[in-house]
Design a protein around this motif. Structure first.
Motif, PDB file in Angstrom:
ATOM      1  N   ALA A 289      10.974  79.135   0.574  1.00 53.01           N
ATOM      2  CA  ALA A 289      10.726  80.322   1.393  1.00 53.01           C
ATOM      3  C   ALA A 289       9.720  81.215   0.677  1.00 53.01           C
ATOM      4  CB  ALA A 289      12.025  81.074   1.627  1.00 53.01           C
ATOM      5  N   VAL A 290       8.980  82.008   1.436  1.00 50.11           N
ATOM      6  CA  VAL A 290       7.974  82.887   0.842  1.00 50.11           C
ATOM      7  C   VAL A 290       8.173  84.318   1.327  1.00 50.11           C
ATOM      8  CG1 VAL A 290       6.257  81.099   0.433  1.00 50.11           C
ATOM      9  CG2 VAL A 290       6.302  82.246   2.648  1.00 50.11           C
ATOM     10  N   GLU A 291       8.196  85.249   0.381  1.00 53.89           N
ATOM     11  CA  GLU A 291       8.280  86.668   0.714  1.00 53.89           C
ATOM     12  C   GLU A 291       6.904  87.186   1.112  1.00 53.89           C
ATOM     13  OE1 GLU A 291      11.630  87.907  -2.668  1.00 53.89           O
ATOM     14  OE2 GLU A 291       9.608  88.751  -2.727  1.00 53.89           O
ATOM     15  N   LEU A 292       6.874  88.060   2.117  1.00 51.43           N
ATOM     16  CA  LEU A 292       5.634  88.666   2.589  1.00 51.43           C
ATOM     17  C   LEU A 292       5.844  90.172   2.727  1.00 51.43           C
ATOM     18  CD1 LEU A 292       4.893  86.012   5.346  1.00 51.43           C
ATOM     19  CD2 LEU A 292       3.744  86.185   3.133  1.00 51.43           C
ATOM     20  N   ILE A 293       5.002  90.965   2.073  1.00 52.83           N
ATOM     21  CA  ILE A 293       5.100  92.427   2.150  1.00 52.83           C
ATOM     22  C   ILE A 293       4.185  92.894   3.277  1.00 52.83           C
ATOM     23  CG2 ILE A 293       4.923  94.609   0.912  1.00 52.83           C
ATOM     24  CD1 ILE A 293       5.056  93.034  -1.704  1.00 52.83           C
ATOM     25  N   ALA A 294       4.784  93.259   4.404  1.00 51.97           N
ATOM     26  CA  ALA A 294       4.014  93.583   5.610  1.00 51.97           C
ATOM     27  C   ALA A 294       3.725  95.072   5.695  1.00 51.97           C
ATOM     28  CB  ALA A 294       4.768  93.099   6.846  1.00 51.97           C
ATOM     29  N   ASP A 295       3.066  95.619   4.665  1.00 55.23           N
ATOM     30  CA  ASP A 295       2.708  97.044   4.701  1.00 55.23           C
ATOM     31  C   ASP A 295       1.233  97.267   4.997  1.00 55.23           C
ATOM     32  OD1 ASP A 295       1.645  96.121   2.325  1.00 55.23           O
ATOM     33  OD2 ASP A 295       2.523  97.685   1.062  1.00 55.23           O
ATOM     34  N   ASN A 296       0.487  96.180   5.274  1.00 54.68           N
ATOM     35  CA  ASN A 296      -0.950  96.232   5.527  1.00 54.68           C
ATOM     36  C   ASN A 296      -1.740  96.726   4.314  1.00 54.68           C
ATOM     37  OD1 ASN A 296      -0.369  95.339   8.114  1.00 54.68           O
ATOM     38  ND2 ASN A 296      -0.461  97.382   9.026  1.00 54.68           N
ATOM     39  N   ILE A 297      -1.099  96.737   3.157  1.00 54.34           N
ATOM     40  CA  ILE A 297      -1.746  97.090   1.891  1.00 54.34           C
ATOM     41  C   ILE A 297      -1.715  95.880   0.963  1.00 54.34           C
ATOM     42  CG2 ILE A 297      -1.623  98.583  -0.158  1.00 54.34           C
ATOM     43  CD1 ILE A 297      -0.201 100.632   1.768  1.00 54.34           C
TER      44      ILE A 297
ATOM     45  N   THR B 146       1.862  79.399   8.743  1.00 55.08           N
ATOM     46  CA  THR B 146       1.805  78.197   7.908  1.00 55.08           C
ATOM     47  C   THR B 146       3.202  77.795   7.444  1.00 55.08           C
ATOM     48  OG1 THR B 146      -0.423  78.772   7.148  1.00 55.08           O
ATOM     49  CG2 THR B 146       0.822  77.199   5.814  1.00 55.08           C
ATOM     50  N   ALA B 147       3.956  78.767   6.957  1.00 53.89           N
ATOM     51  CA  ALA B 147       5.312  78.482   6.466  1.00 53.89           C
ATOM     52  C   ALA B 147       6.304  78.318   7.602  1.00 53.89           C
ATOM     53  CB  ALA B 147       5.770  79.601   5.534  1.00 53.89           C
ATOM     54  N   GLY B 148       6.076  79.015   8.714  1.00 49.90           N
ATOM     55  CA  GLY B 148       7.005  78.988   9.832  1.00 49.90           C
ATOM     56  C   GLY B 148       8.112  80.006   9.661  1.00 49.90           C
ATOM     57  N   PRO B 149       8.768  80.398  10.751  1.00 50.68           N
ATOM     58  CA  PRO B 149       9.790  81.451  10.680  1.00 50.68           C
ATOM     59  C   PRO B 149      11.007  81.079   9.850  1.00 50.68           C
ATOM     60  CG  PRO B 149       9.762  80.428  12.854  1.00 50.68           C
ATOM     61  CD  PRO B 149       8.547  79.928  12.131  1.00 50.68           C
ATOM     62  N   ASP B 150      11.269  79.789   9.656  1.00 53.74           N
ATOM     63  CA  ASP B 150      12.422  79.376   8.859  1.00 53.74           C
ATOM     64  C   ASP B 150      12.172  79.480   7.359  1.00 53.74           C
ATOM     65  OD1 ASP B 150      13.893  78.837  11.121  1.00 53.74           O
ATOM     66  OD2 ASP B 150      13.376  76.715  11.165  1.00 53.74           O
ATOM     67  N   ARG B 151      10.919  79.736   6.963  1.00 52.34           N
ATOM     68  CA  ARG B 151      10.599  79.863   5.539  1.00 52.34           C
ATOM     69  C   ARG B 151       9.912  81.180   5.198  1.00 52.34           C
ATOM     70  NH1 ARG B 151       6.628  75.623   4.304  1.00 52.34           N
ATOM     71  NH2 ARG B 151       6.671  76.630   2.251  1.00 52.34           N
ATOM     72  N   SER B 152       9.608  81.996   6.187  1.00 55.23           N
ATOM     73  CA  SER B 152       8.897  83.258   5.955  1.00 55.23           C
ATOM     74  C   SER B 152       9.881  84.420   5.965  1.00 55.23           C
ATOM     75  CB  SER B 152       7.843  83.480   7.046  1.00 55.23           C
ATOM     76  OG  SER B 152       6.935  82.409   7.090  1.00 55.23           O
ATOM     77  N   ILE B 153       9.749  85.301   4.980  1.00 51.71           N
ATOM     78  CA  ILE B 153      10.688  86.400   4.821  1.00 51.71           C
ATOM     79  C   ILE B 153       9.926  87.715   4.648  1.00 51.71           C
ATOM     80  CG2 ILE B 153      12.466  87.378   3.310  1.00 51.71           C
ATOM     81  CD1 ILE B 153      13.264  84.570   2.548  1.00 51.71           C
ATOM     82  N   LEU B 154      10.236  88.686   5.473  1.00 57.28           N
ATOM     83  CA  LEU B 154       9.679  90.024   5.282  1.00 57.28           C
ATOM     84  C   LEU B 154      10.488  90.753   4.215  1.00 57.28           C
ATOM     85  CD1 LEU B 154       9.027  91.224   8.955  1.00 57.28           C
ATOM     86  CD2 LEU B 154       7.392  90.242   7.335  1.00 57.28           C
ATOM     87  N   VAL B 155       9.797  91.380   3.276  1.00 59.85           N
ATOM     88  CA  VAL B 155      10.437  92.195   2.250  1.00 59.85           C
ATOM     89  C   VAL B 155       9.682  93.512   2.136  1.00 59.85           C
ATOM     90  CG1 VAL B 155      11.274  90.208   0.927  1.00 59.85           C
ATOM     91  CG2 VAL B 155       9.053  91.234   0.349  1.00 59.85           C
ATOM     92  N   THR B 156      10.330  94.512   1.534  1.00 56.51           N
ATOM     93  CA  THR B 156       9.649  95.788   1.347  1.00 56.51           C
ATOM     94  C   THR B 156       9.017  95.923  -0.028  1.00 56.51           C
ATOM     95  OG1 THR B 156      11.644  96.913   0.539  1.00 56.51           O
ATOM     96  CG2 THR B 156      11.224  96.960   2.933  1.00 56.51           C
TER      97      THR B 156
END
Length: 364
Positions: A226-234, A247-257
């Motif tokens: 799984a891969v963490e993604l910081i979705a703050d546009n920064i 690329t990873a798909g929703p089963d491997r993609s994780i939003l984090v702060t």
């Protein structure tokens, strides 16, 4: 029986109807076209958070941890890991002891040590004074005194002893994450083979991809991690966020702060891991050197940014709740709006701004 009306986001579809709650649990989803424009989603699950609302997880103070968890609960995060940064072992040990009762109470879901076994070349805002190669005795003591409270640790797989440390974490029920790393593609994949199942804030704190040496970014995306993604546009351009998630798909993609204590607070001077941080226009950077130092993001904003980047709502909700809950082994309890699961719910307005939050059926 409590009823919540709106567009209910399940793991597979958006269903207009009523969500029926029986005490602390979801009892049923009843389709009904005559509903409000509210969007009903599961409570968010944040596996990488350093603090918020002026409170930090990084010092090992239990009262501060309660304050940070309460702040993020007010923004829809009903489950989170308390993330520390690279620290002396004495602080890691005392924080584990201080936070273990909070895990038992359900204030936090566990502890995430982001370091100190990280690359000096890719340390970002991690304090270089505390970086070191993995020490087996430290790992063993933390696992022992944590009694299950230590849930994740970020390690750079290219360090001496790192692969053995990753295997030890896996064998003892701790998620091993790859991050703050200068690893090659092959070293990254060796880390996954050894037992790593997460990439800490993909792209950030990593050797950048190159077509002749793909490095950890492509190395992680090419595995089942799984891969963490910081979705703050920064931390990530919206186009890169969408590319990585697809690329990873929703089963491997994780939003984090990756949020720090300055989240929800005025611009000014703060501290992270013993280093001065300046926050200006919601961007946190080290006062010395200017490296990005965590974020001022909350999960409700991360969800909106993911949808604005072009991801379908069902996908974004999976990234914010369902997938991280599964990573923590909690998918039978939380992370989805399904009958029998705990009624952790965020009710959003039509524009996806937060309206109110329920945890175990109780409105916050």
């Amino acid at each position: 029986m409590t009823r919540i009306s709106g567009r209910i986001v399940t793991p597979t579809a958006v269903i207009p109807g009523h969500l029926e709650l029986d005490g602390t649990e979801i009892a049923a989803i009843v389709p009904d076209l005559a509903v409000s424009d509210d969007v009903i989603v599961p409570g968010f699950v944040d596996v990488h958070c350093h603090g918020g609302g002026g409170h930090t997880f990084t010092t090992g103070d239990a009262d501060a941890a309660r304050g940070a968890a309460a702040f993020h609960l007010g923004h829809g995060t009903t489950t989170l890991l308390a993330s520390l940064v690279s620290s002396p072992f004495e602080l890691m040990r005392s924080a584990t002891e201080a936070y273990k009762p909070l895990v038992a109470e359900g204030v936090i879901a566990g502890i995430h040590f982001e370091g100190p076994y990280l690359s000096g070349a890719r340390c970002g805002a991690q304090n270089p004074a505390y970086l070191r190669d993995p020490i087996p005795a430290e790992l063993a003591e933390l696992v022992k005194i944590g009694e299950g409270a230590v849930r994740m640790m970020t390690v750079a797989p290219e360090l001496p002893g790192a692969l053995e440390a990753i295997t030890y974490l896996r064998e003892n029920g701790v998620l091993a994450a790859i991050g703050h790393t200068d690893a090659t593609f092959d070293q990254t994949q060796a880390g996954v083979t050894a037992g790593a199942t997460v990439g800490t804030h993909l792209f950030n704190g990593m050797r950048p991809p190159h077509h002749r040496e793909p490095g950890p970014v492509v190395g992680l995306l090419s595995t089942t991690a799984a891969v963490e993604l910081i979705a703050d546009n920064i931390h990530l351009h919206p186009g890169m966020l969408a590319f990585a998630a697809r690329t990873a798909g929703p089963d491997r993609s994780i939003l984090v702060t990756d949020a720090m204590d300055a989240t929800g607070m005025p611009d000014g001077r703060y501290e992270l891991g013993g280093q001065a941080v300046i926050v200006a226009d919601r961007v946190a950077r080290l006062a010395d050197g200017g490296a990005i130092a965590g974020s001022t993001l909350t999960m409700d904003v991360a969800l909106r940014n993911a949808v604005a980047a072009g991801l379908p709502l069902v996908t974004a909700v999976a990234m914010a709740a369902t997938t991280p809950a599964r990573l923590l082994g909690l998918s039978g309890q939380i992370g989805s709006l399904l009958p029998g699961l705990r009624a952790d719910i965020a009710v959003l307005k039509a524009d996806l701004s937060l309206k109110h939050v329920l945890r175990a059926g109780a409105q916050i």
